[in-house]
Design an enzyme around this catalytic site. Structure first.
Site, short mmCIF file in Angstrom:
data_model
loop_
_atom_site.label_atom_id
_atom_site.label_comp_id
_atom_site.label_asym_id
_atom_site.label_seq_id
_atom_site.Cartn_x
_atom_site.Cartn_y
_atom_site.Cartn_z
N PRO A 11 0.79 -1.22 0.00
CA PRO A 11 0.00 0.00 0.00
C PRO A 11 0.83 1.28 0.00
O PRO A 11 1.83 1.38 0.70
CB PRO A 11 -0.82 -0.11 1.29
N ASN A 12 0.35 2.20 -0.80
CA ASN A 12 0.88 3.57 -0.91
C ASN A 12 2.19 3.67 -1.68
O ASN A 12 2.66 4.77 -1.96
CB ASN A 12 1.03 4.25 0.47
N ARG A 19 5.31 12.16 -3.24
CA ARG A 19 5.18 12.76 -1.90
C ARG A 19 6.36 12.24 -1.07
O ARG A 19 6.94 11.21 -1.35
CB ARG A 19 3.89 12.29 -1.21
N TYR A 24 11.38 8.76 1.22
CA TYR A 24 11.37 7.66 0.26
C TYR A 24 12.13 7.94 -1.04
O TYR A 24 12.19 7.07 -1.92
CB TYR A 24 9.92 7.27 -0.06
N ASN A 75 8.05 -5.53 -0.86
CA ASN A 75 8.00 -4.42 0.08
C ASN A 75 6.54 -4.36 0.51
O ASN A 75 5.69 -3.86 -0.23
CB ASN A 75 8.43 -3.11 -0.57
N ALA A 78 3.03 -0.70 4.83
CA ALA A 78 2.53 -0.70 6.21
C ALA A 78 1.98 -2.06 6.63
O ALA A 78 1.90 -2.35 7.84
CB ALA A 78 1.46 0.38 6.36
N GLU A 99 12.54 -9.53 1.80
CA GLU A 99 11.74 -8.37 2.23
C GLU A 99 12.59 -7.10 2.08
O GLU A 99 13.74 -7.07 2.51
CB GLU A 99 11.33 -8.56 3.69
N HIS A 101 12.62 -2.76 2.53
CA HIS A 101 12.05 -1.47 2.92
C HIS A 101 12.99 -0.37 2.44
O HIS A 101 14.21 -0.47 2.63
CB HIS A 101 11.89 -1.36 4.44
N ARG A 108 12.80 4.73 12.71
CA ARG A 108 11.54 5.48 12.65
C ARG A 108 10.65 5.14 13.87
O ARG A 108 11.14 4.67 14.88
CB ARG A 108 10.85 5.17 11.31
O1 CA2 Z 1 10.41 2.00 3.96
C1 CA2 Z 1 9.57 1.33 3.35
O2 CA2 Z 1 9.76 0.88 2.22
C2 CA2 Z 1 8.19 1.08 3.98
O3 CA2 Z 1 7.80 -0.26 3.68
C3 CA2 Z 1 7.25 2.07 3.32
C4 CA2 Z 1 5.84 2.07 3.94
C5 CA2 Z 1 5.91 2.18 5.45
O4 CA2 Z 1 4.60 2.03 5.99
C6 CA2 Z 1 6.81 1.13 6.06
O5 CA2 Z 1 6.86 1.34 7.46
C7 CA2 Z 1 8.21 1.24 5.49
C8 CA2 Z 1 5.03 3.25 3.40
C9 CA2 Z 1 4.96 3.34 1.93
C10 CA2 Z 1 4.38 4.68 1.59
O6 CA2 Z 1 5.05 5.15 0.48
C11 CA2 Z 1 4.89 6.47 0.18
C12 CA2 Z 1 5.72 6.96 -0.78
C13 CA2 Z 1 5.65 8.28 -1.13
C14 CA2 Z 1 4.71 9.10 -0.53
C15 CA2 Z 1 3.86 8.60 0.42
C16 CA2 Z 1 3.93 7.27 0.78
#
Ligand code: CA2
Length: 145
Positions: A11-12, A19, A24, A75, A78, A99, A101, A108
């Protein structure tokens, strides 16, 4: 025959590059998938890249990987920190899982420090940005050789 890897983003991650570049980076999901395809070519692997914001869709894809893929790079976003369903799906298919990230989840918020996927993955990479996807494909190529 070339080994086949399913590359899953949760997700996301479709928001990558649009963003929060401070956390990221600037690369988009399309950039990450292109990196996976070029790395797979170098390693003699084939990849199928998919992204979903829906937990059940990821579970279904993991189940379908049994018999169609040799390994999985994920990946889980969340869902890493919440999903017993994704954990159970990986346990059921028993394929090698790497896996990834992008961020260093241990640096964090404390709720990001635990991943339900890590216990069913043969390795975990975090904090190296999108390079982590390339590193994980190298690890999968070694594992599947
Ligand atoms: O660090 C990572 O790759 C995560 O898997 C990314 C997840 C986060 O919930 C994990 O704790 C760590 C979030 C992905 C959201 O990605 C976005 C990218 C750009 C803008 C907003 C969200």
């Amino acid at each position: 025959m070339a080994k086949h890897v399913l590359v899953l983003n949760g997700p996301n991650l479709n928001m990558l590059g649009k963003r929060e570049p401070g956390i990221y980076g600037a690369q988009t999901l399309a950039d990450v998938e292109a990196l996976c395809r070029s790395t797979a070519d170098e390693l003699g692997l084939t990849v199928d890249c998919r992204q979903s914001n829906i937990e059940g869709e990821l579970v279904t894809w993991i189940q379908e990987a049994l018999g169609t893929a040799d390994g999985i790079l994920i990946n889980p976003g969340a869902y890493s920190h919440t999903s017993v369903a994704i954990h159970d799906a990986f346990k059921a298919v028993a394929l090698p899982v790497a896996e990834v990230h992008i961020s260093n989840i241990h640096q964090r918020e404390s709720f990001r420090h635990h991943s339900y996927v890590s216990a069913v993955a043969f390795g975990v990479i975090c904090g190296f940005g999108t390079l982590g996807y390339k590193l994980a494909l190298h690890a999968l190529a070694e594992k599947l050789a």
